[in-house]
Design an enzyme around this catalytic site. Structure first.
Site, PDB file in Angstrom:
ATOM      1  CD  GLU A 103       3.390 -18.081  -8.049  1.00 42.60           C
ATOM      2  OE1 GLU A 103       4.135 -17.127  -7.827  1.00 42.60           O
ATOM      3  OE2 GLU A 103       2.162 -17.997  -8.033  1.00 42.60           O
TER       4      GLU A 103
ATOM      5  CG  HIS B 114       8.477 -12.860  -2.674  1.00 50.44           C
ATOM      6  ND1 HIS B 114       9.546 -13.381  -3.357  1.00 50.44           N
ATOM      7  CD2 HIS B 114       7.378 -13.326  -3.290  1.00 50.44           C
ATOM      8  CE1 HIS B 114       9.087 -14.121  -4.364  1.00 50.44           C
ATOM      9  NE2 HIS B 114       7.780 -14.101  -4.347  1.00 50.44           N
TER      10      HIS B 114
ATOM     11  NE  ARG C  62       5.588 -16.578  -2.049  1.00 50.24           N
ATOM     12  CZ  ARG C  62       4.761 -15.785  -2.683  1.00 50.24           C
ATOM     13  NH1 ARG C  62       4.176 -14.799  -2.047  1.00 50.24           N
ATOM     14  NH2 ARG C  62       4.534 -15.944  -3.965  1.00 50.24           N
TER      15      ARG C  62
ATOM     16  CG  HIS D 127       5.359 -10.313  -1.259  1.00 49.21           C
ATOM     17  ND1 HIS D 127       5.484  -9.464  -2.344  1.00 49.21           N
ATOM     18  CD2 HIS D 127       4.604 -11.355  -1.691  1.00 49.21           C
ATOM     19  CE1 HIS D 127       4.837  -9.995  -3.371  1.00 49.21           C
ATOM     20  NE2 HIS D 127       4.284 -11.126  -2.993  1.00 49.21           N
TER      21      HIS D 127
ATOM     22  NE  ARG E  91       0.284 -13.946  -0.512  1.00 44.63           N
ATOM     23  CZ  ARG E  91       0.618 -13.564  -1.750  1.00 44.63           C
ATOM     24  NH1 ARG E  91      -0.304 -13.455  -2.674  1.00 44.63           N
ATOM     25  NH2 ARG E  91       1.861 -13.282  -2.057  1.00 44.63           N
TER      26      ARG E  91
HETATM   27  C1  LIG Z   1       5.097  -7.205  -6.529  1.00 41.63           C
HETATM   28  C2  LIG Z   1       3.891  -7.988  -6.114  1.00 41.63           C
HETATM   29  C3  LIG Z   1       3.528  -9.113  -6.822  1.00 41.63           C
HETATM   30  C4  LIG Z   1       2.396  -9.852  -6.458  1.00 41.63           C
HETATM   31  N1  LIG Z   1       2.044 -10.934  -7.197  1.00 41.63           N
HETATM   32  C5  LIG Z   1       0.896 -11.585  -6.892  1.00 41.63           C
HETATM   33  C6  LIG Z   1       0.434 -12.648  -7.710  1.00 41.63           C
HETATM   34  O1  LIG Z   1       1.049 -13.001  -8.704  1.00 41.63           O
HETATM   35  N2  LIG Z   1      -0.732 -13.257  -7.358  1.00 41.63           N
HETATM   36  C7  LIG Z   1      -1.470 -12.883  -6.267  1.00 41.63           C
HETATM   37  O2  LIG Z   1      -2.513 -13.483  -6.006  1.00 41.63           O
HETATM   38  N3  LIG Z   1      -1.039 -11.873  -5.494  1.00 41.63           N
HETATM   39  C8  LIG Z   1       0.095 -11.211  -5.776  1.00 41.63           C
HETATM   40  N4  LIG Z   1       0.506 -10.178  -4.985  1.00 41.63           N
HETATM   41  C9  LIG Z   1      -0.365  -9.729  -3.885  1.00 41.63           C
HETATM   42  C10 LIG Z   1      -1.570  -9.005  -4.469  1.00 41.63           C
HETATM   43  O3  LIG Z   1      -1.176  -8.235  -5.562  1.00 41.63           O
HETATM   44  C11 LIG Z   1      -2.248  -8.105  -3.450  1.00 41.63           C
HETATM   45  O4  LIG Z   1      -2.428  -8.768  -2.238  1.00 41.63           O
HETATM   46  C12 LIG Z   1      -3.624  -7.685  -3.945  1.00 41.63           C
HETATM   47  O5  LIG Z   1      -3.527  -7.176  -5.245  1.00 41.63           O
HETATM   48  C13 LIG Z   1      -4.231  -6.654  -3.012  1.00 41.63           C
HETATM   49  O6  LIG Z   1      -5.396  -6.165  -3.619  1.00 41.63           O
HETATM   50  P1  LIG Z   1      -6.309  -5.125  -2.849  1.00 41.63           P
HETATM   51  O7  LIG Z   1      -7.430  -4.781  -3.758  1.00 41.63           O
HETATM   52  O8  LIG Z   1      -6.612  -5.632  -1.516  1.00 41.63           O
HETATM   53  O9  LIG Z   1      -5.344  -3.860  -2.633  1.00 41.63           O
HETATM   54  P2  LIG Z   1      -4.594  -2.928  -3.683  1.00 41.63           P
HETATM   55  O10 LIG Z   1      -4.500  -3.561  -4.998  1.00 41.63           O
HETATM   56  O11 LIG Z   1      -3.334  -2.467  -3.069  1.00 41.63           O
HETATM   57  O12 LIG Z   1      -5.546  -1.678  -3.790  1.00 41.63           O
HETATM   58  C14 LIG Z   1      -5.703  -0.782  -2.718  1.00 41.63           C
HETATM   59  C15 LIG Z   1      -6.237   0.525  -3.232  1.00 41.63           C
HETATM   60  O13 LIG Z   1      -6.629   1.330  -2.133  1.00 41.63           O
HETATM   61  C16 LIG Z   1      -6.200   2.653  -2.334  1.00 41.63           C
HETATM   62  N5  LIG Z   1      -6.031   3.270  -1.014  1.00 41.63           N
HETATM   63  C17 LIG Z   1      -5.187   2.879  -0.021  1.00 41.63           C
HETATM   64  N6  LIG Z   1      -5.339   3.698   1.046  1.00 41.63           N
HETATM   65  C18 LIG Z   1      -6.289   4.603   0.717  1.00 41.63           C
HETATM   66  C19 LIG Z   1      -6.874   5.709   1.387  1.00 41.63           C
HETATM   67  N7  LIG Z   1      -6.506   6.071   2.630  1.00 41.63           N
HETATM   68  N8  LIG Z   1      -7.820   6.436   0.739  1.00 41.63           N
HETATM   69  C20 LIG Z   1      -8.187   6.120  -0.516  1.00 41.63           C
HETATM   70  N9  LIG Z   1      -7.657   5.090  -1.202  1.00 41.63           N
HETATM   71  C21 LIG Z   1      -6.733   4.341  -0.592  1.00 41.63           C
HETATM   72  C22 LIG Z   1      -4.905   2.519  -3.114  1.00 41.63           C
HETATM   73  O14 LIG Z   1      -4.629   3.695  -3.800  1.00 41.63           O
HETATM   74  C23 LIG Z   1      -5.232   1.340  -4.029  1.00 41.63           C
HETATM   75  O15 LIG Z   1      -5.858   1.788  -5.182  1.00 41.63           O
HETATM   76  C24 LIG Z   1       1.636  -9.446  -5.334  1.00 41.63           C
HETATM   77  C25 LIG Z   1       2.020  -8.318  -4.609  1.00 41.63           C
HETATM   78  C26 LIG Z   1       3.136  -7.592  -4.989  1.00 41.63           C
HETATM   79  C27 LIG Z   1       3.532  -6.391  -4.197  1.00 41.63           C
END
Ligand SMILES: Cc1cc2nc3c(=O)[nH]c(=O)nc-3n(C[C@H](O)[C@H](O)[C@H](O)COP(=O)(O)OP(=O)(O)OC[C@H]3O[C@@H](n4cnc5c(N)ncnc54)[C@H](O)[C@@H]3O)c2cc1C
Length: 547
Positions: free
Chosen positions: A129, A250, A296, A357, A392
């Site tokens: 990428e 993005h 990006r 993004h 990032r």
């Molecule tokens: C379309 C897309 C594609 C991507 N592709 C990639 C990729 O290929 N590779 C990569 O490394 N990254 C990628 N990213 C970025 C990556 O997916 C995210 O940065 C990462 O998954 C975030 O993980 P997290 O556990 O921090 O949060 P999340 O996976 O968003 O989890 C957060 C959780 O907290 C919960 N939550 C939020 N607020 C509250 C609250 N007040 N009370 C209770 N629960 C709550 C939500 O319900 C959710 O379950 C992508 C992002 C997007 C949007």
């Protein structure tokens, strides 16, 4: 099975009886689940999740997960180097070293738990990428890496009888208290979405893993849950946030009138997709030596220029020169989604435009995810460990969630339990029953998202940022009246997070990485991090003090 403890209820009490566990994880994405698994070795864990459907951003991840899997020195060094370069000198090198060196171990652990990454001829099919100097991105089922990782972590969590999932529990605010003069996190107040009542969850360690805040913008690749809740909770508790001006846009999300801003992975450009302008001409070679694989922010601004020049709502992403069977096999989700909107990507170019993004900033946390508030950790996209700097590197965030989720859990596991965390010592959060209609909140959200996009978006200036702050004042009632519904609470969190982004973007009067100021003063960037803590709410935009 070891269960969390529930106090007995009093009849008619508007506040539900409190629950007690050893560790509380807020959020069930990649970071929260990995933290929960780690913490489960040291005690009972409750995972709170808002809503009832698994809907984390993690599941949306398409491109993959970056890692120097061979762990040879040169390979590790090159991953470190690419990450630092993408971050434009604002990464914390120690955090990047931890990410890169511990990443391969975390991925092997995932494989031991059953995760399947794509292989060709017995070797991992590594993708490339933007801003990666070579192929190092593992992927699963073509473009469904996030789903595979979450499925694996959920399966592993379910095997552990110390982990308990509380879906439909919206974390409202951190429960804090000074202990021996030290501000300390004792747990969280959460709204039971089914009952419409709040419950206090007490724990000896709290891990904030609520993900990002893409919903502050009208065009975003993020799912509806990404409303900046963890950041807003931290701000209200007086915890520092940092690097909030750095929001990654993005370059390529689907741009069709009736379609969502669906992400078209950078891996498509890694497989040869070309961006074309309104005259069907490629335009990136003239902007950056890496052309389609430039960082990006460079690609995003180049697209914006072309859209303005061609007076068009999009440019075109073209992969039609690749074999159709290859495209269908390599990008099955993208192929199917575009087909649903009438575009066969094997035959025609896709209309694309930039979309909000990823938030590089967040709750300031150290190499173990520790925040300024005792007994509170922050991991994943809600945190700012410093691994991303001003921009990032693609596919580093799933890795960050795994690495820092595991480290936070390990540290939290070493905590000595508190003598007796009594629910009575914690002040109740201010809760109002809503006297505004749903439409009032929805209107605020819409106006806020439009203002954020227009004035605090890809290109900002002092004038546009100050205009946004003036607009913000009209919505301040939402912050002053925290009504007890998910819609009201999310609107409040979107506003708090946006206010912090505006303050940080105003403070940085230069262009660097994802933060582009049209009125930037020239010269070398300062390479300083700007951290903020909320000091007062007042009647206008919240005030922040710089750290
Ligand atoms: C379309 C897309 C594609 C991507 N592709 C990639 C990729 O290929 N590779 C990569 O490394 N990254 C990628 N990213 C970025 C990556 O997916 C995210 O940065 C990462 O998954 C975030 O993980 P997290 O556990 O921090 O949060 P999340 O996976 O968003 O989890 C957060 C959780 O907290 C919960 N939550 C939020 N607020 C509250 C609250 N007040 N009370 C209770 N629960 C709550 C939500 O319900 C959710 O379950 C992508 C992002 C997007 C949007």
């Amino acid at each position: 099975m070891r269960h969390p403890k529930h106090a007995s209820a009093e009849v008619g009490d508007p506040i539900l009886p409190h629950a007690t566990c050893d560790f509380l994880v807020i959020g069930g994405g990649v970071a929260g689940l990995r933290a929960a698994i780690g913490a489960s070795d040291s005690g009972t864990v409750i995972v709170l999740n808002k809503g009832f459907a698994q809907a984390s951003t993690s599941e949306f991840a398409q491109g993959g997960i970056a890692a120097a899997l061979g762990e040879e020195e040169a390979e590790l060094q090159s991953h470190v180097q690419d990450t630092l370069e993408a971050g434009c000198g604002l990464c914390r090198p120690a955090a990047v070293k931890v990410l890169v060196e511990e990443g391969p171990r975390r991925i092997r652990e995932l494989m031991a738990w059953g995760a399947q990454f794509d292989k060709v001829g017995g070797r991992f099919a590594l993708a490339q990428e933007g801003a990666h100097s070579h192929r190092r991105i593992l992927r699963a089922r073509g473009d469904a890496t996030g789903v595979e990782i979450i499925k694996t972590l959920m399966r592993e969590s379910r095997k552990r009888d110390t982990i308990h999932f509380y879906d439909g529990h919206f974390a409202v605010d951190l429960a804090t208290r000074r202990i021996a003069g030290v501000p300390t996190c004792l747990g969280v107040w959460a709204l039971d979405e089914r009952l419409g009542k709040v419950r206090l969850f007490l724990a000896r360690g709290v891990i904030l893993a609520t993900g990002g805040a893409g919903q502050v913008y009208c065009r975003t690749t993020n799912p509806p849950v990404a409303t900046g809740d963890g950041i807003a909770m931290a701000l209200r508790a007086g915890v520092d946030v940092e690097d909030m001006e750095f929001f990654q846009f993005h370059p390529t999300a689907l741009s069709l009138p009736a379609a969502p801003s669906f992400l078209l992975s950078e891996a498509m450009r890694g497989e040869g997709a070309i961006l074309r302008n309104a005259d069907a001409k490629p335009f990136l070679k003239a902007r950056h030596p890496a052309a389609e694989l430039a960082p990006r922010d460079v690609v995003t601004r180049a697209i914006l220029d072309e859209m303005t020049r061609g007076r068009s709502s999009h440019v075109l992403l073209d992969l039609t020169h690749r074999d159709a069977a290859f495209i269908r096999g390599r990008f099955p989700q993208i192929y199917a989604t575009c087909l649903r909107y009438g575009i066969d990507i094997t035959r025609e170019a896709i209309p694309v435009a930039p979309s909000a993004h990823y938030l590089m900033g967040g709750v300031r946390s150290d190499l173990d995810g520790r925040t300024r508030l005792a007994r509170l950790w922050a991991v994943g996209e809600t945190a700012c460990t410093g691994v991303h700097g001003a921009n990032r590197l693609a596919s580093n965030s799933l890795l960050e969630g795994l690495v820092f989720g595991a480290r936070a859990a390990q540290q939290a596991g070493r905590l000595i339990p508190m003598a007796s965390p009594a629910s009575g010592v914690v002040a109740r959060p201010p809760c109002f029953f809503p006297h505004r209609s749903e439409e009032d909140y929805l209107l605020v959200q819409k106006e806020l998202r439009d203002v954020m996009w227009d004035d605090v978006g890809i290109i900002r200036s002092r004038v546009s940022l100050q205009r946004a702050q003036r607009r913000w004042k009209a919505w301040a009632w939402v912050v002053r009246e925290p009504a007890l519904t998910r819609l009201a609470l999310e609107t409040r969190n979107l506003l708090m997070t946006s206010a912090a982004i505006m303050a940080a973007a105003l403070r940085r009067e230069e262009s660097i990485g994802a933060h582009f100021r049209a009125d930037a003063r020239g010269g070398k960037p300062t390479l300083r991090h700007f951290g903020f803590r909320q000091t007062a709410l007042g009647r206008g935009v919240p005030s922040f003090s710089e750290r």
